[in-house]
Design an enzyme around this catalytic site. Structure first.
Site, PDB file in Angstrom:
ATOM      1  N   ASP A  29      13.500 -52.041 -25.188  1.00  0.00           N
ATOM      2  CA  ASP A  29      13.783 -52.748 -23.742  1.00  0.00           C
ATOM      3  C   ASP A  29      13.277 -51.981 -22.360  1.00  0.00           C
ATOM      4  OD1 ASP A  29      14.565 -54.409 -22.231  1.00  0.00           O
ATOM      5  OD2 ASP A  29      16.702 -52.705 -21.638  1.00  0.00           O
ATOM      6  N   ASP A  55      13.485 -52.707 -18.217  1.00  0.00           N
ATOM      7  CA  ASP A  55      14.769 -52.297 -17.709  1.00  0.00           C
ATOM      8  C   ASP A  55      15.547 -51.294 -17.422  1.00  0.00           C
ATOM      9  OD1 ASP A  55      14.326 -51.798 -14.447  1.00  0.00           O
ATOM     10  OD2 ASP A  55      15.865 -53.713 -14.753  1.00  0.00           O
TER      11      ASP A  55
END
Length: 312
Positions: free
Chosen positions: A30, A32
């Site tokens: 992932d 952010d």
């Protein structure tokens, strides 16, 4: 961390970290809250990914964010000092939604889009005609006017992503397309209810918009983003992925970790983003199978914690 018989989460460090990483070919990240916050890379993250790339690991980026294209993500990775990445290594929910519609829609069919420029760009790249991005106004002063706005005959899907111009006018049009029959698909990029910001604040996420359309249409959307396994299937269609030799690295239990566990991946939670160790403990101590599915295999305080295990 004590467990009650279900999944057990441990800190990934020392010889355990070396052994785990030695038996991994692919890492799915992932972005952010894991690699960066806003426009700043998290301390040590570029160095850690650089070491992983130098060790021959395949690095892919799996994000629910529909407001950037694959190309935009590769540019951001480069700008923040991460190893060079090709667009084919990035799997955002905008790209995956376009891929799904390309597979599901008949030739010439169009999509009505609640979303922004990136979602539009990915649909265009996939050759899917579409309309809807940008501001929209109600076509008249009365509900009778709203129900008579022109509809595009070719529309066979409503696609909901992050849309800063979401409005009652757009909701009306989305409903009217969906009321034409079950052959009109309802697809959402993700169900993330909030987007966390610096300082502890947040803004409503795409999940709020998806829920509004679902409520009006009295239908459930097909979600392509995490925790749906569809986004992992997109990765597996591009690369020869062995789930047993793949790690999903994320900061959210209900998206990153749940998807990884569902798909049979090793899961690693980093504590630089949304979810906390207290939440992990709560799920781990529960006898509820659904909550057990939110427990990662390992955790680290940050991605930089992997650096010692990557030293020669």
């Amino acid at each position: 961390m004590a467990a009650t018989g279900g999944r057990r989460c441990r800190r990934l460090e020392g010889e355990t970290a070396r052994a785990v990483l030695a038996n991994v070919d692919t890492l799915l990240f992932d972005c952010d809250g894991v690699l960066w916050r806003g426009e700043a890379a998290l301390s040590g993250a570029p160095a850690a990914l650089g070491r992983l790339a130098a060790a021959g690991k395949r690095l892919c980026y799996v994000t629910n964010n529909s407001s950037r294209t694959r190309v935009a993500y590769t540019e951001k990775l480069r700008r923040l000092g991460f190893p060079p990445a090709e667009p084919r290594h990035v799997f955002g929910s905008a790209f995956c939604a376009a891929r799904y519609l390309r597979q599901a829609l008949p030739p010439g069919a169009a999509a009505y889009v609640l979303g922004g420029p990136a979602l539009s760009a990915e649909l265009e790249a996939a050759g899917i005609p579409h309309l809807g991005p940008g501001p929209a106004a109600l076509p008249g002063p009365a509900p009778a006017d709203w129900a008579q706005a022109p509809l595009e005959p070719a529309v066979r899907a409503v696609l909901v992503g992050f849309d800063e111009h979401f409005s009652y006018a757009k909701l009306c049009q989305a409903l009217r397309y969906l009321l034409r029959g079950p052959d009109c698909l309802l697809v959402g990029t993700n169900r993330d209810n909030r987007l966390p910001l610096e300082g502890g604040s947040a803004i409503p996420g795409t999940g709020c918009l998806v829920k509004a359309v679902e409520t009006a249409a009295e239908r459930e959307a097909l979600i392509v983003g995490k925790p749906s396994r569809y986004i992992f299937d997109c990765v597996a269609s591009e690369f020869d992925i062995d789930p047993a030799r793949t790690i999903m690295v994320g900061d959210r239990l209900d998206t990153d970790i749940l998807m990884g566990n569902t798909c049979g991946l090793t899961t690693l939670l980093t504590l630089t983003g949304v979810s906390t160790l207290e939440e992990v403990r709560g799920h781990q101590e529960s006898d509820c199978p659904a909550r057990q599915g939110l427990v990662p295999d390992y955790y680290v305080d940050s991605i930089a914690d992997l650096l010692p295990a990557l030293e020669d």
